[in-house]
Design a protein around this motif. Structure first.
Motif, PDB file in Angstrom:
ATOM      1  N   LEU A  15       0.834  -1.200   0.000  1.00 51.70           N
ATOM      2  CA  LEU A  15       0.000   0.000   0.000  1.00 51.70           C
ATOM      3  C   LEU A  15       0.871   1.253   0.000  1.00 51.70           C
ATOM      4  N   ASP A  52      -5.866  -7.708   0.145  1.00 50.27           N
ATOM      5  CA  ASP A  52      -4.473  -7.291   0.308  1.00 50.27           C
ATOM      6  C   ASP A  52      -3.775  -8.145   1.363  1.00 50.27           C
ATOM      7  N   ALA A  57      -0.044  -5.801  -3.707  1.00 47.58           N
ATOM      8  CA  ALA A  57      -1.153  -4.901  -3.359  1.00 47.58           C
ATOM      9  C   ALA A  57      -1.946  -4.471  -4.587  1.00 47.58           C
ATOM     10  N   ALA A  60      -4.215  -7.183  -5.475  1.00 44.27           N
ATOM     11  CA  ALA A  60      -5.285  -7.253  -4.480  1.00 44.27           C
ATOM     12  C   ALA A  60      -6.360  -6.203  -4.749  1.00 44.27           C
ATOM     13  N   PHE A  61      -5.946  -4.973  -4.941  1.00 41.23           N
ATOM     14  CA  PHE A  61      -6.921  -3.899  -5.097  1.00 41.23           C
ATOM     15  C   PHE A  61      -7.666  -3.956  -6.420  1.00 41.23           C
ATOM     16  N   LYS A 150      -5.112  -4.323   8.780  1.00 44.81           N
ATOM     17  CA  LYS A 150      -6.015  -3.764   7.764  1.00 44.81           C
ATOM     18  C   LYS A 150      -6.723  -2.524   8.309  1.00 44.81           C
TER      19      LYS A 150
END
Length: 169
Positions: A15, A52, A57, A60-61, A150
């Motif tokens: 992130l 994530d 990342a 994931a997003f 998270k």
């Protein structure tokens, strides 16, 4: 779409890398269309944060967009009631929504059910009431598959995808 920059120096990991890319290139995921999809969908933002783990990342997003493209929506009420096996197959289709398809399909259904039951299917209910960051983090930790790590990231996800302005916090 985005607010003034906030300090993300303590975030690190994928992130943090995404936010660094945003500062230099103007895109979080590396694809402006993917960024726009997430910024337009609170569900995509929450699912991106869920996904994530143990994947890059950016992958994931963007997983929520792959899921959307396969089922035609991100309606949490429908996802919560989907057949478990069918959702697992959907997650596993190449390219996979997530590396751990079965686990993420199951957790996605649980998250969907929780948000349907507690927030009327609207994930923005977790943050759109003006709650302070600490309250939002507490709410995030209630979601299946979401822990302190998270929860600590939610501020940055909401801020940099344009859902809440935390530049004065």
């Amino acid at each position: 779409m985005h607010f003034q920059q906030i300090d993300f120096s303590t975030v690190g990991g994928g992130l943090g890398r995404m936010m660094e890319r945003f500062m230099s290139d103007g895109t979080l995921t590396g694809d402006a269309n993917e960024d726009a999809f997430i910024a337009a969908s609170p569900t995509a933002a929450i699912l991106g944060l869920l996904f994530d783990q143990r994947v890059r990342a950016e992958v994931a997003f963007t997983g929520a967009k792959r899921l959307h493209d396969r089922i035609g929506h991100l309606d949490l009420a429908i996802i919560a009631d989907m057949n478990e096996d069918e959702l697992r197959v959907t997650f596993a289709e190449p390219p996979a929504v997530h590396r751990f398809s079965n686990k993420m399909a199951d957790t996605t259904r649980k998250v969907a059910r929780f948000i349907v039951d507690k927030y009327d299917g609207k994930p923005e209910g977790l943050w759109n009431d003006g709650a302070e960051v600490a309250v939002i983090e507490r709410r995030i930790k209630e979601l299946p598959g979401f822990g302190p790590g998270k929860a600590a990231k939610i501020k940055y996800v909401l801020h940099y995808f344009g859902f809440r302005d935390f530049s004065d916090k």
